[in-house]
Design an enzyme around this catalytic site. Structure first.
Site, PDB file in Angstrom:
ATOM      1  N   SER A  58       0.837  -1.206   0.000  1.00  0.00           N
ATOM      2  CA  SER A  58       0.000   0.000   0.000  1.00  0.00           C
ATOM      3  C   SER A  58       0.865   1.246   0.000  1.00  0.00           C
ATOM      4  O   SER A  58       1.920   1.279   0.657  1.00  0.00           O
ATOM      5  CB  SER A  58      -0.900   0.038   1.224  1.00  0.00           C
ATOM      6  OG  SER A  58      -1.576   1.284   1.289  1.00  0.00           O
ATOM      7  N   TYR A 100      -2.267  -0.668  10.003  1.00  0.00           N
ATOM      8  CA  TYR A 100      -2.343  -0.981   8.569  1.00  0.00           C
ATOM      9  C   TYR A 100      -0.991  -0.702   7.898  1.00  0.00           C
ATOM     10  O   TYR A 100      -0.462  -1.553   7.171  1.00  0.00           O
ATOM     11  CB  TYR A 100      -3.455  -0.144   7.928  1.00  0.00           C
ATOM     12  CG  TYR A 100      -3.624  -0.370   6.437  1.00  0.00           C
ATOM     13  CD1 TYR A 100      -4.311  -1.481   5.961  1.00  0.00           C
ATOM     14  CD2 TYR A 100      -3.083   0.516   5.510  1.00  0.00           C
ATOM     15  CE1 TYR A 100      -4.469  -1.691   4.593  1.00  0.00           C
ATOM     16  CE2 TYR A 100      -3.234   0.311   4.144  1.00  0.00           C
ATOM     17  CZ  TYR A 100      -3.931  -0.787   3.687  1.00  0.00           C
ATOM     18  OH  TYR A 100      -4.073  -0.993   2.336  1.00  0.00           O
TER      19      TYR A 100
HETATM   20  P1  NAD Z   1     -11.780  -4.978  -0.940  1.00  0.00           P
HETATM   21  O1  NAD Z   1     -12.218  -4.951   0.497  1.00  0.00           O
HETATM   22  O2  NAD Z   1     -12.662  -4.334  -1.934  1.00  0.00           O
HETATM   23  O3  NAD Z   1     -11.453  -6.474  -1.375  1.00  0.00           O
HETATM   24  C1  NAD Z   1     -10.678  -7.282  -0.525  1.00  0.00           C
HETATM   25  C2  NAD Z   1     -11.104  -8.728  -0.706  1.00  0.00           C
HETATM   26  O4  NAD Z   1     -10.312  -9.523   0.191  1.00  0.00           O
HETATM   27  C3  NAD Z   1     -12.576  -8.961  -0.326  1.00  0.00           C
HETATM   28  O5  NAD Z   1     -13.200  -9.724  -1.318  1.00  0.00           O
HETATM   29  C4  NAD Z   1     -12.489  -9.699   1.008  1.00  0.00           C
HETATM   30  O6  NAD Z   1     -13.563 -10.609   1.209  1.00  0.00           O
HETATM   31  C5  NAD Z   1     -11.158 -10.433   0.865  1.00  0.00           C
HETATM   32  N1  NAD Z   1     -10.608 -10.768   2.183  1.00  0.00           N
HETATM   33  C6  NAD Z   1     -10.486  -9.953   3.261  1.00  0.00           C
HETATM   34  N2  NAD Z   1      -9.991 -10.633   4.292  1.00  0.00           N
HETATM   35  C7  NAD Z   1      -9.769 -11.909   3.861  1.00  0.00           C
HETATM   36  C8  NAD Z   1      -9.290 -13.075   4.484  1.00  0.00           C
HETATM   37  N3  NAD Z   1      -8.920 -13.095   5.769  1.00  0.00           N
HETATM   38  N4  NAD Z   1      -9.216 -14.214   3.742  1.00  0.00           N
HETATM   39  C9  NAD Z   1      -9.599 -14.220   2.444  1.00  0.00           C
HETATM   40  N5  NAD Z   1     -10.085 -13.134   1.802  1.00  0.00           N
HETATM   41  C10 NAD Z   1     -10.170 -11.987   2.516  1.00  0.00           C
HETATM   42  O7  NAD Z   1     -10.317  -4.280  -0.964  1.00  0.00           O
HETATM   43  P2  NAD Z   1      -9.445  -3.721  -2.201  1.00  0.00           P
HETATM   44  O8  NAD Z   1      -9.519  -2.263  -2.189  1.00  0.00           O
HETATM   45  O9  NAD Z   1      -9.722  -4.483  -3.438  1.00  0.00           O
HETATM   46  O10 NAD Z   1      -7.998  -4.096  -1.648  1.00  0.00           O
HETATM   47  C11 NAD Z   1      -7.252  -5.207  -2.106  1.00  0.00           C
HETATM   48  C12 NAD Z   1      -5.833  -5.089  -1.566  1.00  0.00           C
HETATM   49  O11 NAD Z   1      -5.260  -3.856  -1.995  1.00  0.00           O
HETATM   50  C13 NAD Z   1      -5.764  -5.075  -0.036  1.00  0.00           C
HETATM   51  O12 NAD Z   1      -4.623  -5.790   0.381  1.00  0.00           O
HETATM   52  C14 NAD Z   1      -5.630  -3.597   0.283  1.00  0.00           C
HETATM   53  O13 NAD Z   1      -4.995  -3.372   1.510  1.00  0.00           O
HETATM   54  C15 NAD Z   1      -4.782  -3.136  -0.888  1.00  0.00           C
HETATM   55  N6  NAD Z   1      -4.883  -1.689  -1.149  1.00  0.00           N
HETATM   56  C16 NAD Z   1      -6.013  -1.140  -1.657  1.00  0.00           C
HETATM   57  C17 NAD Z   1      -6.046   0.223  -1.910  1.00  0.00           C
HETATM   58  C18 NAD Z   1      -7.265   0.915  -2.495  1.00  0.00           C
HETATM   59  O14 NAD Z   1      -7.219   2.126  -2.690  1.00  0.00           O
HETATM   60  N7  NAD Z   1      -8.343   0.213  -2.799  1.00  0.00           N
HETATM   61  C19 NAD Z   1      -4.934   1.018  -1.631  1.00  0.00           C
HETATM   62  C20 NAD Z   1      -3.796   0.424  -1.109  1.00  0.00           C
HETATM   63  C21 NAD Z   1      -3.776  -0.946  -0.885  1.00  0.00           C
END
Ligand code: NAD
Length: 245
Positions: A141, A154
């Site tokens: 991230s 986080y």
């Molecule tokens: P999201 O919440 O939309 O999707 C995350 C998915 O992971 C969900 O389907 C959830 O059910 C699954 N999940 C959560 N905990 C889990 C577990 N213990 N076991 C199995 N599945 C699990 O989030 P996103 O925005 O798509 O984020 C995806 C990744 O990208 C994450 O690691 C997040 O930290 C990282 N990220 C996202 C952003 C952003 O702006 N969206 C920015 C930086 C980092």
């Protein structure tokens, strides 16, 4: 970026970035095991891939649970064969001022965002060593690069992902396995919408728009490809200029 003949696992593939990554890897020819806590969402991703002519299976698992990871890895291998592309994407996020942060909140964040990557990577290392080829892409991230208020737990978990990536990349460099990480900036996903007013955030970004899930997915597909064979231990910051490494 041909991925034909490769079997991939994408954790957290039920929605958001993970869904887009699974769809794009499948479009490049990979067979994809879509892992998620949410079985319905994982099945929707699989349906989208199959509708486009790709191959995918849905697997329900909590990636922070070693027993669940071992079972999901065995099912993935039985369904698809050895797995040599792994995208450690599953993650959670929440906002708690540091003074109020509990031990349970700290532990859960580290378990889901960091320990999971250790567990799932170890589960498929043997397949990759056997093949003499592997691609591990860890989602970190930009918050770990910039710091962020109320996100100490986080940012610590995601900073851990970057360190994990570098250490493993060097340890495995001579094996044909690469290990890289992608730290997204603000990408418009359900997770981002839960924490932010997306149009307001967009105004503060250099490109005046949030990232799209496919912006991340195409970077992941590159790192997963044969073409990226000399790239390892790297942080590919896909963030629209939010943070310049
Ligand atoms: P999201 O919440 O939309 O999707 C995350 C998915 O992971 C969900 O389907 C959830 O059910 C699954 N999940 C959560 N905990 C889990 C577990 N213990 N076991 C199995 N599945 C699990 O989030 P996103 O925005 O798509 O984020 C995806 C990744 O990208 C994450 O690691 C997040 O930290 C990282 N990220 C996202 C952003 C952003 O702006 N969206 C920015 C930086 C980092």
């Amino acid at each position: 970026m041909a991925l034909e003949g490769r079997n991939a696992v994408v954790t957290g593939g039920g929605r958001g970035l993970g869904r887009s990554i699974a769809v794009v890897l499948a479009a490049h020819g990979a067979a994809v095991a879509v892992w998620d806590l949410n079985a319905e969402n994982a099945a929707e991703t699989v349906a989208e891939i199959q509708a486009a002519g790709g191959k995918a299976v849905a697997i329900t698992a909590d990636v922070s649970d070693s027993g669940a990871v071992a079972a999901a890895a065995a099912t993935s291998r039985a369904d698809l064969g050895p797995v040599t592309v792994l995208v450690n994407n599953a993650g959670i996020s929440n906002y708690v001022p540091f003074a109020e942060l509990t031990e349970n909140q700290w532990d859960r964040m580290i378990d889901v965002n960091l320990k999971s990557q250790f567990l799932v990577t170890q589960a498929f290392l043997g397949d990759m060593l056997e093949a003499g080829w592997g691609r591990i892409v860890n989602i970190s991230s930009s918050s770990a690069q910039t710091g962020a208020p109320s996100m100490a737990h986080y940012a610590a978990s995601k900073g851990g992902v970057i360190g994990f990536t570098k250490a493993l990349a060097i340890e495995l460099a001579a094996t044909g396995i690469t290990v890289n990480n992608v730290p997204p900036g603000f990408v418009d996903t359900p997770l981002l919408r839960e924490g932010f007013d997306v149009p307001e955030v967009a105004k503060r970004l250099p490109m005046k728009r949030p990232g799209r899930p496919e912006d991340i997915a195409h970077a992941v597909a590159y790192l997963a490809s044969a073409e990226a064979s000399y790239v390892t231990g790297q942080t590919l910051s896909v963030n629209g200029g939010r943070y310049l490494v």
